[in-house]
Motif scaffolding. Structure first.
Motif, mmCIF file in Angstrom:
data_model
loop_
_atom_site.group_PDB
_atom_site.id
_atom_site.type_symbol
_atom_site.label_atom_id
_atom_site.label_comp_id
_atom_site.label_asym_id
_atom_site.label_seq_id
_atom_site.Cartn_x
_atom_site.Cartn_y
_atom_site.Cartn_z
ATOM 1 N N SER A 65 0.855 -1.222 0.002
ATOM 2 C CA SER A 65 0.023 -0.054 -0.020
ATOM 3 C C SER A 65 0.829 1.129 -0.057
ATOM 4 O O SER A 65 0.527 2.288 -0.584
ATOM 5 N N GLY A 66 2.067 1.361 0.745
ATOM 6 C CA GLY A 66 2.923 2.507 0.613
ATOM 7 C C GLY A 66 2.200 3.670 1.710
ATOM 8 O O GLY A 66 2.639 4.691 1.799
ATOM 9 N N ILE A 67 1.355 3.063 2.502
ATOM 10 C CA ILE A 67 0.455 4.207 3.220
ATOM 11 C C ILE A 67 1.053 4.453 4.526
ATOM 12 O O ILE A 67 1.596 5.695 4.813
ATOM 13 N N TRP A 68 2.006 3.424 5.197
ATOM 14 C CA TRP A 68 2.820 3.690 6.112
ATOM 15 C C TRP A 68 4.434 3.766 5.628
ATOM 16 O O TRP A 68 4.742 2.997 4.845
ATOM 17 N N LYS A 69 5.340 4.857 5.975
ATOM 18 C CA LYS A 69 6.615 4.942 5.411
ATOM 19 C C LYS A 69 7.342 5.465 6.588
ATOM 20 O O LYS A 69 7.193 6.019 7.494
ATOM 21 N N GLN A 70 8.666 4.784 6.443
ATOM 22 C CA GLN A 70 9.405 4.927 7.673
ATOM 23 C C GLN A 70 10.020 6.444 7.532
ATOM 24 O O GLN A 70 10.136 6.849 6.341
ATOM 25 N N PRO A 71 9.736 7.252 8.529
ATOM 26 C CA PRO A 71 10.387 8.625 8.650
ATOM 27 C C PRO A 71 11.717 8.809 7.655
ATOM 28 O O PRO A 71 12.777 7.918 7.871
ATOM 29 N N ASP A 72 11.900 9.810 7.036
ATOM 30 C CA ASP A 72 13.226 10.235 6.293
ATOM 31 C C ASP A 72 14.322 10.283 7.076
ATOM 32 O O ASP A 72 15.458 10.182 6.733
ATOM 33 N N ARG A 73 14.013 10.547 8.481
ATOM 34 C CA ARG A 73 15.396 10.608 9.394
ATOM 35 C C ARG A 73 16.225 9.400 9.605
ATOM 36 O O ARG A 73 17.128 9.501 10.157
ATOM 37 N N PHE A 74 15.550 8.342 9.273
ATOM 38 C CA PHE A 74 16.159 7.116 9.368
ATOM 39 C C PHE A 74 16.764 6.441 8.165
ATOM 40 O O PHE A 74 17.509 5.520 8.189
ATOM 41 N N ALA A 75 16.782 7.225 7.309
ATOM 42 C CA ALA A 75 17.369 6.745 5.976
ATOM 43 C C ALA A 75 18.671 6.639 6.066
ATOM 44 O O ALA A 75 19.006 5.494 5.380
ATOM 45 N N ASN A 76 19.608 7.328 6.828
ATOM 46 C CA ASN A 76 21.135 6.835 6.882
ATOM 47 C C ASN A 76 21.677 6.379 8.190
ATOM 48 O O ASN A 76 22.617 6.230 8.655
ATOM 49 N N THR A 77 20.558 6.026 9.046
ATOM 50 C CA THR A 77 20.796 5.416 10.312
ATOM 51 C C THR A 77 21.370 4.282 10.195
ATOM 52 O O THR A 77 21.093 3.085 9.533
ATOM 53 N N LYS A 78 22.440 4.208 10.932
ATOM 54 C CA LYS A 78 23.464 2.846 10.946
ATOM 55 C C LYS A 78 23.117 1.988 12.309
ATOM 56 O O LYS A 78 22.459 2.576 13.242
ATOM 57 N N LEU A 79 23.210 0.676 12.034
ATOM 58 C CA LEU A 79 22.957 -0.323 13.166
ATOM 59 C C LEU A 79 23.772 -0.061 14.600
ATOM 60 O O LEU A 79 22.668 -0.162 15.486
ATOM 61 N N PRO A 80 24.712 0.566 14.684
ATOM 62 C CA PRO A 80 25.427 0.933 15.631
ATOM 63 C C PRO A 80 24.540 1.835 16.352
ATOM 64 O O PRO A 80 24.328 1.634 17.618
ATOM 65 N N ASN A 81 24.100 2.844 15.844
ATOM 66 C CA ASN A 81 23.359 3.837 16.285
ATOM 67 C C ASN A 81 22.092 3.479 17.023
ATOM 68 O O ASN A 81 21.563 3.843 18.205
ATOM 69 N N LEU A 82 21.208 2.369 16.300
ATOM 70 C CA LEU A 82 20.229 1.760 16.850
ATOM 71 C C LEU A 82 20.518 0.936 18.025
ATOM 72 O O LEU A 82 19.537 0.961 19.123
ATOM 73 N N LEU A 83 21.389 0.228 17.975
ATOM 74 C CA LEU A 83 21.732 -0.560 19.214
ATOM 75 C C LEU A 83 22.047 0.356 20.388
ATOM 76 O O LEU A 83 21.696 -0.147 21.593
ATOM 77 N N TYR A 84 22.945 1.449 20.131
ATOM 78 C CA TYR A 84 23.016 2.288 21.223
ATOM 79 C C TYR A 84 21.884 3.034 21.940
ATOM 80 O O TYR A 84 21.575 3.129 23.238
ATOM 81 N N GLY A 85 20.712 3.473 20.958
ATOM 82 C CA GLY A 85 19.700 3.935 21.292
ATOM 83 C C GLY A 85 18.853 2.881 22.032
ATOM 84 O O GLY A 85 18.232 3.239 22.944
ATOM 85 N N PHE A 86 19.016 1.651 21.894
ATOM 86 C CA PHE A 86 18.091 0.628 22.463
ATOM 87 C C PHE A 86 18.771 0.503 23.926
ATOM 88 O O PHE A 86 17.929 0.340 24.903
ATOM 89 N N LEU A 87 20.037 0.392 23.903
ATOM 90 C CA LEU A 87 20.487 0.427 25.496
ATOM 91 C C LEU A 87 20.174 1.521 26.210
ATOM 92 O O LEU A 87 19.967 1.559 27.368
#
Length: 209
Positions: free
Chosen positions: A80-102
């Protein structure tokens, strides 16, 4: 990386007074929902937007043992394309996500008052919803199908004993600091995750005491 981290530090066992692998998965999904990285597939409004309706009468997978077990199919959402991931995550790296989780669970999430719930996908479910099992001193995690308002409410955090809760939180805090140091020292790429994993894969002293 989260699953490896939890297992290597002996905080991935419900029988051992900590959290099961399934519970860790819920924690990861909830964090990603809270920051808007993932959608909430159990959101009624999102289902309506996709003109998708559960049908327990025709589809046995939509209701099992009296529990609402349906969710918006990922393929329906993707087409559908109704939900789209926000543009701010376009260049987000896995280490940043992991740090954010912790950091989220070590420093941000209001665990004394709020329950983790991927059914809601945000910090709105109060721990008092689990009147018989919730404790102010430990994490409360709603099972996405055995919900607090079902006939068999299940708090996935109920297996945590006081020592296990302390161990989990200490590990999250120490891992946050270690990964933060790595992020400052190394280039930001997905290979950094292996360096993080190596900290507890190579037989070094475990962080949780």
């Amino acid at each position: 990386a989260v699953k490896s981290f939890a297992k290597k530090n002996n905080i991935a066992s419900a029988a051992g007074g900590t959290l099961s692998s399934y519970t860790w998965l819920n924690l990861v999904i909830f964090y990603l929902q809270c920051i808007g990285f993932l959608p909430n597939l159990q959101c009624r409004e999102l289902m309506k937007q996709h003109d998708w309706h559960p049908d327990p009468g025709e589809n046995p997978w939509h209701c099992i043992n009296g529990l609402e077990t349906y969710y918006l199919p990922t393929e329906t959402m993707a087409k559908s394309g109704i939900w789209k991931q926000p543009d701010r995550f376009a260049n987000t790296k896995l280490p940043n996500l992991l740090y954010g989780f912790l950091n989220f669970y070590a420093r941000v999430f209001p665990q004394q008052t709020t329950a983790v719930s991927i059914r809601f996908g945000k910090c709105t479910l109060q721990k008092t919803s689990f009147q018989k099992t919730s404790k102010i001193w430990r994490l409360c995690i709603e099972d996405p199908f055995e919900t607090f308002d079902s006939h068999c409410p299940h708090d996935l955090g109920c297996h945590l004993d006081e020592g296990g809760q302390r161990k989990v939180m200490n590990c999250l805090a120490q891992a946050r600091d270690r990964l933060g140091d790595l992020l400052q020292q190394a280039g930001l790429d997905d290979g950094l995750i292996q360096s993080f994993v190596d900290l507890f894969e190579t037989g070094q002293k475990k962080w949780c005491q």
